[in-house]
Design a protein around this motif. Sequence first.
Motif, mmCIF file in Angstrom:
data_model
loop_
_atom_site.group_PDB
_atom_site.id
_atom_site.type_symbol
_atom_site.label_atom_id
_atom_site.label_comp_id
_atom_site.label_asym_id
_atom_site.label_seq_id
_atom_site.Cartn_x
_atom_site.Cartn_y
_atom_site.Cartn_z
ATOM 1 N N HIS A 10 69.662 58.854 -15.680
ATOM 2 C CA HIS A 10 69.177 59.027 -13.668
ATOM 3 C C HIS A 10 68.342 57.537 -13.517
ATOM 4 O O HIS A 10 68.787 56.591 -12.323
ATOM 5 C CB HIS A 10 68.305 59.788 -13.803
ATOM 6 N N VAL B 186 62.616 57.091 -0.667
ATOM 7 C CA VAL B 186 63.298 58.361 -2.050
ATOM 8 C C VAL B 186 63.281 57.483 -3.350
ATOM 9 O O VAL B 186 63.305 58.549 -4.211
ATOM 10 C CB VAL B 186 64.371 58.058 -1.069
ATOM 11 N N ASP B 187 63.685 56.041 -3.509
ATOM 12 C CA ASP B 187 64.117 55.813 -4.930
ATOM 13 C C ASP B 187 62.315 55.818 -6.078
ATOM 14 O O ASP B 187 62.606 56.574 -6.756
ATOM 15 C CB ASP B 187 63.821 54.676 -4.554
ATOM 16 N N THR C 126 60.512 57.895 -5.172
ATOM 17 C CA THR C 126 60.000 59.534 -5.133
ATOM 18 C C THR C 126 60.275 60.187 -6.162
ATOM 19 O O THR C 126 60.191 60.356 -7.129
ATOM 20 C CB THR C 126 59.535 60.145 -4.252
ATOM 21 N N LEU C 127 61.771 59.953 -6.378
ATOM 22 C CA LEU C 127 62.800 60.415 -7.709
ATOM 23 C C LEU C 127 62.661 59.871 -9.061
ATOM 24 O O LEU C 127 62.580 60.335 -9.890
ATOM 25 C CB LEU C 127 64.385 60.345 -7.146
ATOM 26 N N ARG D 247 59.323 61.345 -10.325
ATOM 27 C CA ARG D 247 59.889 62.895 -10.731
ATOM 28 C C ARG D 247 60.801 62.839 -12.016
ATOM 29 O O ARG D 247 60.191 63.388 -12.867
ATOM 30 C CB ARG D 247 60.219 63.524 -9.853
#
Length: 218
Positions: free
Chosen positions: A99, A181-182, A184-185, A188
């Motif tokens: 990912h 968003v990038d 945050t992902l 994670r």
Amino acid sequence: MRDAYTEQLDELAGFLAGMCNDVATAMEKATRALLEADLQLAEEVIAEDIHIDQIRYAAEEKAFALLVLQAPVATDLRNVVSAIHGAGDIERMGDLALHVAQAARRRHPQPVLPAEIAPYFAEMGRIGVALARKAVEVINTRDLAAAAELEADDDAMDDLHKHMFTVLMDRNWSHGVEAAVDVTLLARFYERYADHAVAVARRIVYVITGQMPGPLSV
């Protein structure tokens, strides 16, 4: 026959250790691809993920064969069952590295991370790879002290993951929603990668002691 069975269990452990080495290398490459906007490295991680999946399937087949043909009990049964679950944890680590690489490829040739955020992810990558390498050591040596160290080492990853929320909530954040968003992902992904490395160590503790730990202890 007992010697042959022991060899089969050792071979199963070797599958897991090899997988763990592979996912450590995958995260190392993926982090470099992320930080350096290196498309070639990202593509390598993406292409090599199928190899990690294939090793998982081979490990599971060997484990199921041992269950069916040898009917293991006690410690041997814990070995086989833990190997099945451990292979799943390690394969998931490979997916998380995948990912990260996919994020680098998706944004190429632009960098994924704002410049001031990149050092945090360099450290997350370093910690994640170190945890995976230590998990290899735990699989190979069954060292309870090394297993306990993974739990403590994972705290640093958790702290970085939490800090990313502080950064993102800062009123001075100026990089927009897409970058948020990038970040945050990706944070994670690294946090979960570390959690799976700890889970592998916990399964080895279970094999040795017969008890699945909460927080690892020796």
